[in-house]
Write a protein that holds these residues in place. Structure first.
Motif, PDB file in Angstrom:
ATOM      1  N   HIS A   1       0.798  -1.313   0.121  1.00  0.00           N
ATOM      2  CA  HIS A   1      -0.039  -0.075  -0.134  1.00  0.00           C
ATOM      3  C   HIS A   1       0.884   1.285   0.010  1.00  0.00           C
ATOM      4  O   HIS A   1       0.467   2.177  -0.429  1.00  0.00           O
ATOM      5  CB  HIS A   1      -0.898   0.070   1.305  1.00  0.00           C
ATOM      6  N   GLN A   2       1.972   0.944   0.603  1.00  0.00           N
ATOM      7  CA  GLN A   2       2.793   2.425   0.712  1.00  0.00           C
ATOM      8  C   GLN A   2       3.467   2.868  -0.614  1.00  0.00           C
ATOM      9  O   GLN A   2       3.508   4.150  -0.944  1.00  0.00           O
ATOM     10  CB  GLN A   2       3.988   2.033   1.604  1.00  0.00           C
ATOM     11  N   SER A   3       3.378   2.071  -1.582  1.00  0.00           N
ATOM     12  CA  SER A   3       4.000   2.386  -2.959  1.00  0.00           C
ATOM     13  C   SER A   3       2.646   2.453  -3.927  1.00  0.00           C
ATOM     14  O   SER A   3       2.623   3.316  -4.871  1.00  0.00           O
ATOM     15  CB  SER A   3       4.810   1.259  -3.605  1.00  0.00           C
TER      16      SER A   3
ATOM     17  N   ALA B   1       7.315  -0.405 -12.118  1.00  0.00           N
ATOM     18  CA  ALA B   1       7.018   0.031 -10.628  1.00  0.00           C
ATOM     19  C   ALA B   1       7.551  -0.949  -9.618  1.00  0.00           C
ATOM     20  O   ALA B   1       7.936  -0.309  -8.499  1.00  0.00           O
ATOM     21  CB  ALA B   1       5.458   0.426 -10.605  1.00  0.00           C
ATOM     22  N   THR B   2       7.655  -2.001  -9.838  1.00  0.00           N
ATOM     23  CA  THR B   2       7.948  -3.120  -8.764  1.00  0.00           C
ATOM     24  C   THR B   2       9.428  -3.176  -8.883  1.00  0.00           C
ATOM     25  O   THR B   2      10.086  -3.199  -7.534  1.00  0.00           O
ATOM     26  CB  THR B   2       7.404  -4.559  -9.005  1.00  0.00           C
TER      27      THR B   2
ATOM     28  N   GLY C   1      17.245   2.341  -9.949  1.00  0.00           N
ATOM     29  CA  GLY C   1      16.236   3.197  -9.899  1.00  0.00           C
ATOM     30  C   GLY C   1      15.254   3.146  -8.940  1.00  0.00           C
ATOM     31  O   GLY C   1      15.171   1.853  -7.997  1.00  0.00           O
ATOM     32  N   PRO C   2      14.309   4.100  -8.477  1.00  0.00           N
ATOM     33  CA  PRO C   2      13.216   3.756  -7.396  1.00  0.00           C
ATOM     34  C   PRO C   2      12.388   2.785  -7.676  1.00  0.00           C
ATOM     35  O   PRO C   2      11.951   2.661  -8.870  1.00  0.00           O
ATOM     36  CB  PRO C   2      12.829   5.138  -7.233  1.00  0.00           C
ATOM     37  N   SER C   3      12.133   1.923  -7.098  1.00  0.00           N
ATOM     38  CA  SER C   3      10.838   0.866  -7.219  1.00  0.00           C
ATOM     39  C   SER C   3      10.571   0.136  -5.795  1.00  0.00           C
ATOM     40  O   SER C   3      11.140   0.288  -4.700  1.00  0.00           O
ATOM     41  CB  SER C   3      11.734  -0.219  -7.953  1.00  0.00           C
ATOM     42  N   LEU C   4       9.579  -0.491  -5.766  1.00  0.00           N
ATOM     43  CA  LEU C   4       9.016  -1.005  -4.634  1.00  0.00           C
ATOM     44  C   LEU C   4       9.832  -1.960  -3.896  1.00  0.00           C
ATOM     45  O   LEU C   4      10.132  -2.068  -2.832  1.00  0.00           O
ATOM     46  CB  LEU C   4       7.689  -1.817  -4.939  1.00  0.00           C
TER      47      LEU C   4
END
Length: 518
Positions: A135-137, A183-184, A269-272
């Motif tokens: 949920h946070q992502s 995203a993940t 990079g940024p990801s879950l």
């Protein structure tokens, strides 16, 4: 579901031997209030033999017509309560979510290694932690961060459809997986034949067929089937479980290994997954196993859930456009009037494109991706409207029947986006089919990202392409009757489709349109 038929025949002898004891235990009379009405049951097996195994929602819809919106059935020893109305679903699964947030026991969950997906995890601390990390992502506010990436992936889909329009199904699947993988795991999928996309396809092909109360009923009654040696006749379930475990393990571990290697090289990079791997280092040693399990559940659920449901909805959208050219024409007229022909739609245009939103809603309603959702379970016995719901009952929300409510959705079998608009062409919120995402504490936590992905593709493809029936060698339309897959999720089987650029759109113009996004 041929394995079900084989198992039924092979189990006639043991069923006969235990029939007396089971019948006595299952036919015990109880005091009022009564169970909900339902179809007559056979000794031992209950209602299993009367279900359409390929489309159980059709059986439940027929039961609804005969017995009402709350129906009781029994699959061997499993009590099943089927909810056929949105009102009852909200009354029980939303308002009494403290009692209906569990999952029924699925004997295939552990053998098939579907413990990776917290959608099937029993209600409790394990589920809470995995869902909290997810949920946070993917909560509504955080999901806005994915929108530039989703537009970029939609533009890549346009390129792929331009190059090889006949591979529309593969391109849609790649788009959905690409958004989920980005995203993940911050992973860029290849345009075709990406290894990670293939991993998901292999795992889902086996797993989704064996994660419903209908298909696991025999295993609930006869769990020894999963303990048979693989060479024994009738042990296909055991062999499938071994193969599924291999596929799922690969699907979970390979992307995480990719992220770990990227983090080690400084290129992540940024990801879950990268965020959770960083947080893992901060966990106390006694909580580390629990956090690692939740990490795998959150990341693989995001990957699998986002890929499967989004691609299924988009294939339904393309089918709808092929079968309903007048809908396509109205949508394109709206895009041309609001956006023009010198750029592609983006999310800033969304409030000004109500008909595109209406198409998205109708896609969700017309052919639900999860026609029965994922079954809930009653933690304790309950009484609703004078009917008794047993403790441990599987509670199934028949979203298929809800989508066919003729009072809310007249002519429900037809694709009519206008049903979501008022006389002035503005969206009506009262009849939005939000039940497609589930109920209560088990509502789909990735719904904001999923809907944004679907909207981006609908708006982008209709701005550039026309979807129509494919032509035969003589130039005539190829007529067809759509068919759909069976299992937990549902999407159209491949159908003849012609994808052509709209008038005035060629590869050079498409490149110019996409340049600001590149």
């Amino acid at each position: 579901m041929s394995w079900i038929v084989d198992a039924r025949l092979g189990l006639l002898v043991p069923v006969a031997l235990i029939a007396i004891s089971l019948v006595r235990s299952l036919q015990k009379k109880r005091a009022d209030p009564p169970l909900p009405p339902g179809p007559p049951q056979l000794p031992v097996v209950g209602n299993v033999l009367s279900i359409d195994s390929k489309a159980p929602w059709n059986t439940y819809a027929a039961w609804c017509a005969d017995y009402g919106d709350l129906v009781y059935a029994r699959f061997f020893s499993q009590d099943v309560v089927i909810i056929n109305s949105e009102k009852i679903a909200k009354d029980l699964l939303d308002k009494r979510s403290n009692n209906y947030s569990d999952r029924p026991f699925l004997p295939t969950r552990i053998p098939f290694r579907w413990t990776h997906n917290f959608a099937f995890t029993p209600y409790g601390n394990e589920w809470r932690l995995a869902r909290r990390l997810f949920h946070q992502s993917f909560r509504a506010e955080a999901a806005l961060d994915f929108r530039p990436m989703q537009l970029r992936k939609a533009r890549q889909l346009l390129n792929n459809l331009t190059d090889t329009p006949q591979s529309y199904q593969a391109h849609v699947t790649t788009f959905a997986a690409s958004v989920a993988m980005s995203a993940t795991y911050d992973y860029e999928t290849a345009p075709l034949d990406d290894p990670f996309v293939g991993m998901v396809d292999r795992a889902l092909y086996l797993g989704l067929k064996f994660m419903t109360p209908e298909t696991t009923a025999i295993l609930n009654a006869f769990p020894f089937l999963l303990r048979l040696p693989t060479w024994f006749p009738g042990s296909s379930m055991k062999r499938n479980a071994l193969v599924s475990t291999q596929y799922v393990t690969e699907m979970i571990e390979s992307p995480l290994q990719y992220v770990q290697e990227s983090m080690a090289s400084g290129t992540a990079g940024p990801s879950l997954a990268s965020d959770l791997l960083k947080r893992k280092e901060q966990q106390e040693s006694d909580r580390l196993p629990e956090f690692e399990q939740a990490l795998r559940q959150a990341s693989s659920t995001a990957f699998v859930g986002g890929s499967e449901t989004t691609s299924s909805a988009l294939l339904t959208f393309i089918l709808a456009m092929v079968l309903h050219p007048h809908v396509q024409e109205r949508a394109q007229a709206e895009i041309d009037a609001v956006v023009g022909k010198d750029r592609l739609p983006d999310f800033d245009d969304q409030p000004s494109l109500p008909y595109i939103e209406a198409i998205l809603r109708e896609v969700n309603r017309w052919q639900p991706v999860l026609p029965l959702g994922v079954a809930h379970a009653a933690t304790n016995s309950d009484v609703y409207d004078g009917y008794y719901i047993p403790k441990g009952a599987a509670v199934v929300a028949n979203t298929w029947e809800m989508s066919r409510n003729e009072i809310i959705y007249p002519r429900p079998s037809e694709f009519i986006p206008e049903r979501f608009l008022d006389a002035g062409g503005q969206l009506l919120d009262a009849n939005a089919p939000t039940f497609m995402f589930g109920f209560g504490r088990r509502i789909c936590p990735g719904r904001y990202t999923a809907e944004a992905s679907i909207w981006a593709v609908i708006a982008s493809t209709l701005a550039v392409f026309e979807f129509s029936k494919a032509k035969d060698a003589q130039g005539n339309d190829i007529e067809f009757v759509p068919t759909f897959t069976s299992g937990l999720t549902r999407h159209p089987n491949p159908f003849p489709c012609r994808v052509t650029p709209r008038s005035g759109v060629n590869s050079e113009k498409l490149a110019r349109l996409m340049d600001p996004i590149a």
